[in-house]
Design a protein around this motif. Structure first.
Motif, short mmCIF file in Angstrom:
data_model
loop_
_atom_site.label_atom_id
_atom_site.label_comp_id
_atom_site.label_asym_id
_atom_site.label_seq_id
_atom_site.Cartn_x
_atom_site.Cartn_y
_atom_site.Cartn_z
N THR A 259 0.85 -1.20 0.00
CA THR A 259 0.00 0.00 0.00
C THR A 259 0.88 1.25 0.00
O THR A 259 1.80 1.36 0.82
CB THR A 259 -0.90 0.02 1.26
OG1 THR A 259 -1.77 -1.10 1.23
CG2 THR A 259 -1.73 1.30 1.30
N PRO A 260 0.64 2.20 -0.91
CA PRO A 260 1.47 3.41 -0.93
C PRO A 260 1.36 4.19 0.38
O PRO A 260 0.29 4.28 0.99
CB PRO A 260 0.89 4.22 -2.09
CG PRO A 260 0.20 3.21 -2.95
CD PRO A 260 -0.34 2.17 -2.01
N VAL A 261 2.48 4.74 0.80
CA VAL A 261 2.55 5.57 2.00
C VAL A 261 2.75 7.02 1.55
O VAL A 261 3.81 7.38 1.05
CB VAL A 261 3.71 5.13 2.92
CG1 VAL A 261 3.87 6.11 4.08
CG2 VAL A 261 3.46 3.71 3.44
N VAL A 262 1.72 7.84 1.71
CA VAL A 262 1.78 9.25 1.31
C VAL A 262 2.41 10.05 2.44
O VAL A 262 1.85 10.14 3.55
CB VAL A 262 0.38 9.80 0.98
CG1 VAL A 262 0.44 11.30 0.72
CG2 VAL A 262 -0.20 9.07 -0.23
N ILE A 263 3.57 10.63 2.16
CA ILE A 263 4.27 11.47 3.13
C ILE A 263 4.22 12.91 2.64
O ILE A 263 4.63 13.20 1.52
CB ILE A 263 5.73 11.03 3.30
CG1 ILE A 263 5.81 9.57 3.76
CG2 ILE A 263 6.44 11.92 4.32
CD1 ILE A 263 7.23 9.06 3.94
N MET A 264 3.71 13.80 3.48
CA MET A 264 3.64 15.22 3.12
C MET A 264 4.96 15.91 3.46
O MET A 264 5.47 15.75 4.57
CB MET A 264 2.47 15.89 3.84
CG MET A 264 1.11 15.31 3.47
SD MET A 264 -0.28 16.29 4.11
CE MET A 264 -0.16 15.96 5.88
N GLN A 265 5.47 16.67 2.51
CA GLN A 265 6.75 17.36 2.69
C GLN A 265 6.57 18.87 2.57
O GLN A 265 6.27 19.37 1.50
CB GLN A 265 7.77 16.90 1.63
CG GLN A 265 9.12 17.62 1.77
CD GLN A 265 9.95 17.59 0.51
OE1 GLN A 265 9.50 17.12 -0.53
NE2 GLN A 265 11.17 18.11 0.60
N ILE B 252 9.67 25.89 4.94
CA ILE B 252 10.07 26.19 6.31
C ILE B 252 11.50 25.70 6.56
O ILE B 252 11.81 25.08 7.57
CB ILE B 252 9.10 25.62 7.35
CG1 ILE B 252 8.87 24.12 7.17
CG2 ILE B 252 7.80 26.35 7.34
CD1 ILE B 252 8.05 23.51 8.29
N GLY B 253 12.36 26.01 5.60
CA GLY B 253 13.78 25.76 5.77
C GLY B 253 14.11 24.29 5.91
O GLY B 253 13.57 23.43 5.20
N ALA B 254 14.99 24.00 6.86
CA ALA B 254 15.53 22.65 7.00
C ALA B 254 14.47 21.62 7.39
O ALA B 254 14.67 20.43 7.18
CB ALA B 254 16.67 22.64 8.02
N MET B 255 13.35 22.07 7.96
CA MET B 255 12.30 21.11 8.32
C MET B 255 11.82 20.32 7.10
O MET B 255 11.36 19.20 7.22
CB MET B 255 11.11 21.83 8.95
CG MET B 255 11.20 22.00 10.46
SD MET B 255 11.26 20.45 11.36
CE MET B 255 9.68 19.74 10.92
N GLY B 256 11.96 20.91 5.92
CA GLY B 256 11.53 20.22 4.71
C GLY B 256 12.39 19.02 4.36
O GLY B 256 11.99 18.19 3.53
N THR B 257 13.57 18.90 4.99
CA THR B 257 14.43 17.75 4.70
C THR B 257 14.01 16.52 5.48
O THR B 257 14.36 15.40 5.08
CB THR B 257 15.90 18.07 5.05
OG1 THR B 257 16.03 18.24 6.47
CG2 THR B 257 16.37 19.33 4.34
N PRO C 224 5.39 17.04 -2.13
CA PRO C 224 5.78 18.38 -1.64
C PRO C 224 4.62 19.35 -1.65
O PRO C 224 3.72 19.28 -2.50
CB PRO C 224 6.87 18.80 -2.63
CG PRO C 224 6.53 18.05 -3.89
CD PRO C 224 5.92 16.75 -3.46
N MET C 225 4.65 20.30 -0.70
CA MET C 225 3.62 21.34 -0.58
C MET C 225 4.12 22.37 0.41
O MET C 225 5.07 22.12 1.16
CB MET C 225 2.29 20.75 -0.10
CG MET C 225 2.36 20.13 1.29
SD MET C 225 0.96 19.04 1.67
CE MET C 225 1.35 17.62 0.64
N ILE D 230 1.65 10.00 6.55
CA ILE D 230 2.67 10.48 7.49
C ILE D 230 2.91 11.96 7.24
O ILE D 230 2.96 12.41 6.10
CB ILE D 230 4.02 9.74 7.33
CG1 ILE D 230 3.90 8.26 7.69
CG2 ILE D 230 5.10 10.37 8.21
CD1 ILE D 230 5.22 7.49 7.52
N PHE D 231 3.06 12.72 8.32
CA PHE D 231 3.67 14.03 8.22
C PHE D 231 4.65 14.19 9.38
O PHE D 231 4.56 13.49 10.39
CB PHE D 231 2.65 15.18 8.19
CG PHE D 231 2.00 15.50 9.52
CD1 PHE D 231 2.55 16.43 10.38
CD2 PHE D 231 0.81 14.88 9.89
CE1 PHE D 231 1.95 16.74 11.60
CE2 PHE D 231 0.19 15.18 11.10
CZ PHE D 231 0.77 16.11 11.95
N THR D 232 5.61 15.06 9.20
CA THR D 232 6.58 15.34 10.26
C THR D 232 6.42 16.78 10.70
O THR D 232 6.05 17.65 9.92
CB THR D 232 8.02 15.10 9.80
OG1 THR D 232 8.34 16.00 8.74
CG2 THR D 232 8.20 13.66 9.33
#
Length: 539
Positions: A378-384, A388-393, A413-414, A436-438
């Motif tokens: 099942t695909p895992v959609v991770i929002m990036q 907001i600088g380094a948080m995007g890494t 990405p967004m 997932i989001f971080t």
């Protein structure tokens, strides 16, 4: 600092093709506005994110909370020593600890000129109580909250709640901001559309550009307390005319702007650019919050594959804190590995269950766990977030780690505010939802079960990701009723073990927010939440 105006270029772009008379008239109007603002003391700040969501009760985003403190006030607040103090109201407590009586201080006004009344406070508290995790426990122990006259709020409990004032004074996620009753009548799951506050600044709605710029002006009729400002308490004296938050997604652009004096503050500077700033005699580089921030990954419990706890455990086993922090921050002077959900070197800190995270993850074991759990690709959609600088890494590292463990990852990405809006969606990931989001939590909001924003695990009424864990909720309820530090510590350690076992969220390491300010900006309070009262701006 005022607005830098280039009349010829600005007018040419805005009014090309119009008559000469209209062009000249428009140019004079804009020039007059620019000169007027130049005569005002205006603080221009680049915050950690652009602002789109304006309701600090509906949203737990830090930038929305920061906006809330500009526009609204609270009944009580923590001072710099962590002691609850009167803010909008003083209080008395009955001998049986079942009745709290709050009395509004004189001179409180909303931005529209109306008096702040007890009815406004009650409506605001009820709306807040329907949203905030800790407040929900308080409301469950509440018999009634009533306005017994225009300035008196009577709060009656069914049973003693030792941390009532602490919950009411909490600084983050979600503060108990006071709004007019008509605004607080908005359903708790619906964003407000009127922004009349009770705080030291007024929002200039005509200047609001979502995600780009927001402007605040001093509320001339705000009556500060007489005490000196301390923490989030005391006299909120405003010494500037305007505060402007502007977005500069490119970190280098923001660095150039503060070096040339075009802006006064960068709330969260990119670490690898600090050497240039530290060498400048015109700016100060500083860490405002000694507790730092905790990065985390949150999985969506509602949809496959993370509705399966075994797959959540496999994902956590694949992740390593060092990889995340080294990529995001780079300089180890500004990050530290920590598996304690309440922070390391804090009274409740405990690192049970975080061994693989601190060891760099175990991809081989994670792959075995994933296969045993029956993962079906099942695909895992991770929002990036990309602005907001380094948080995007961080999502990039998480995606790589999960792919190495056998997950099928879709990294999307967004901008951050789009992510903040999308994370509230309960739709399937294939229909605009997510897996997932971080993000990050500040130490001041993550150091106890009382205020930790990610812990509420009540299913659809809980925090984004909608964990449903009655055992964890029972432990949180026990903590709020504990009467000794020893009892609190014992329960907090049980919560740590439960969070890690059920993978309520994954702690990804701790780091410092490094602020940069112009040396023209002085007397900024050392608060974890950035506030703009008390500060002074030299000419």
């Amino acid at each position: 600092m005022g607005i830098h105006f280039k009349p010829g270029l600005r007018v040419q772009r805005l009014f090309a093709g119009q008559s000469t008379m209209r062009l000249v008239a428009a140019g004079m109007m804009v020039l007059t506005a620019g000169v007027a603002h130049a005569q005002e003391k205006t603080v221009t700040a680049v915050m950690h994110s652009g602002l789109r969501m304006l309701d600090p009760i509906v949203s737990t985003a830090h930038i929305t909370r920061d906006h809330g403190y500009m526009v609204y006030d609270t009944l009580v607040a923590f001072d710099g020593d962590g002691v609850v103090q009167p803010q909008m109201a003083s209080w008395e407590k009955s001998e049986d600890n079942l009745t709290y009586t709050f009395k509004l201080r004189d001179g409180l006004l909303f931005h529209d000129g109306a008096k702040v009344t007890a009815a406004d406070a009650v409506a605001s508290l009820e709306r807040w109580g329907a949203r905030d995790g800790a407040a929900k426990f308080l409301m469950a122990a509440t018999d009634s909250i009533k306005a017994t006259d225009e300035t008196t709020i009577t709060w009656k409990l069914k049973e003693p709640f030792p941390l009532l004032l602490d919950v009411l004074a909490k600084q983050s996620s979600v503060p108990a901001f006071i709004m007019p009753a008509r605004v607080a009548a908005t359903p708790a799951d619906t964003a407000i559309t009127e922004y009349v506050g009770s705080g030291p600044f007024e929002m200039v709605e005509s200047d609001f550009q979502p995600g780009v710029k927001i402007v605040y002006k001093r509320f001339e009729d705000y009556k500060p307390r007489e005490e000196a400002a301390s923490g989030m308490a005391g006299g909120k004296v405003v010494n500037v005319d305007r505060v402007e938050w502007v977005s500069m997604p490119d970190p280098q652009t923001a660095i150039n702007a503060i070096m040339t004096g075009e802006i006064d503050l960068i709330e969260n500077a990119q670490i690898d650019l600090l050497p240039v700033l530290e060498a400048s005699p015109d700016v100060t580089v500083e860490i405002r919050d000694k507790l730092g921030y905790q990065g985390f990954a949150r999985m969506n419990f509602k949809h496959p594959p993370f509705d399966n706890v075994e797959i959540r455990r496999a994902a956590m086993t694949a992740l390593g804190q060092e990889q995340v922090m080294a990529t995001m921050i780079g300089n180890p002077d500004y990050y530290w590995l920590c598996g304690a959900i309440f922070g390391c070197d804090t009274p409740l800190g405990d690192e049970t269950g975080s061994e693989t995270l601190q060891a760099g993850g175990d991809k081989a074991k994670a792959r075995e766990m994933l296969e045993a759990a029956g993962y079906d690709n099942t695909p895992v959609v991770i929002m990036q977030p990309t602005d907001i600088g380094a948080m995007g890494t961080v999502p990039v590292v998480v995606a790589s780690e999960l792919r190495d463990a056998g997950f099928n990852v879709d990294l999307q990405p967004m901008d951050w505010q789009t992510l903040v809006s999308r994370r509230a969606s309960m739709n399937k990931p294939s229909e605009g939802g997510w897996n997932i989001f971080t993000s990050f939590a500040s130490g001041v909001e993550a150091n106890t079960p009382l205020v930790h924003p990610i812990l509420p695990s009540t299913g659809d009424t809980g925090w984004f990701g909608w964990a449903n864990d009655p055992e964890l909720e029972a432990l949180r309820a026990d903590y709020l009723k504990a009467t000794t530090p020893e009892q609190q510590k014992e329960i907090a350690h049980k919560i740590q073990a439960r969070v890690m076992d059920n993978v309520i969220f994954v702690p990804l390491g701790n780091y410092a927010f490094v602020q940069v300010r112009s040396n023209k900006l002085t007397d900024m309070l050392p608060t974890p939440v950035p506030v703009f009262w008390n500060i002074k701006l030299a000419d």
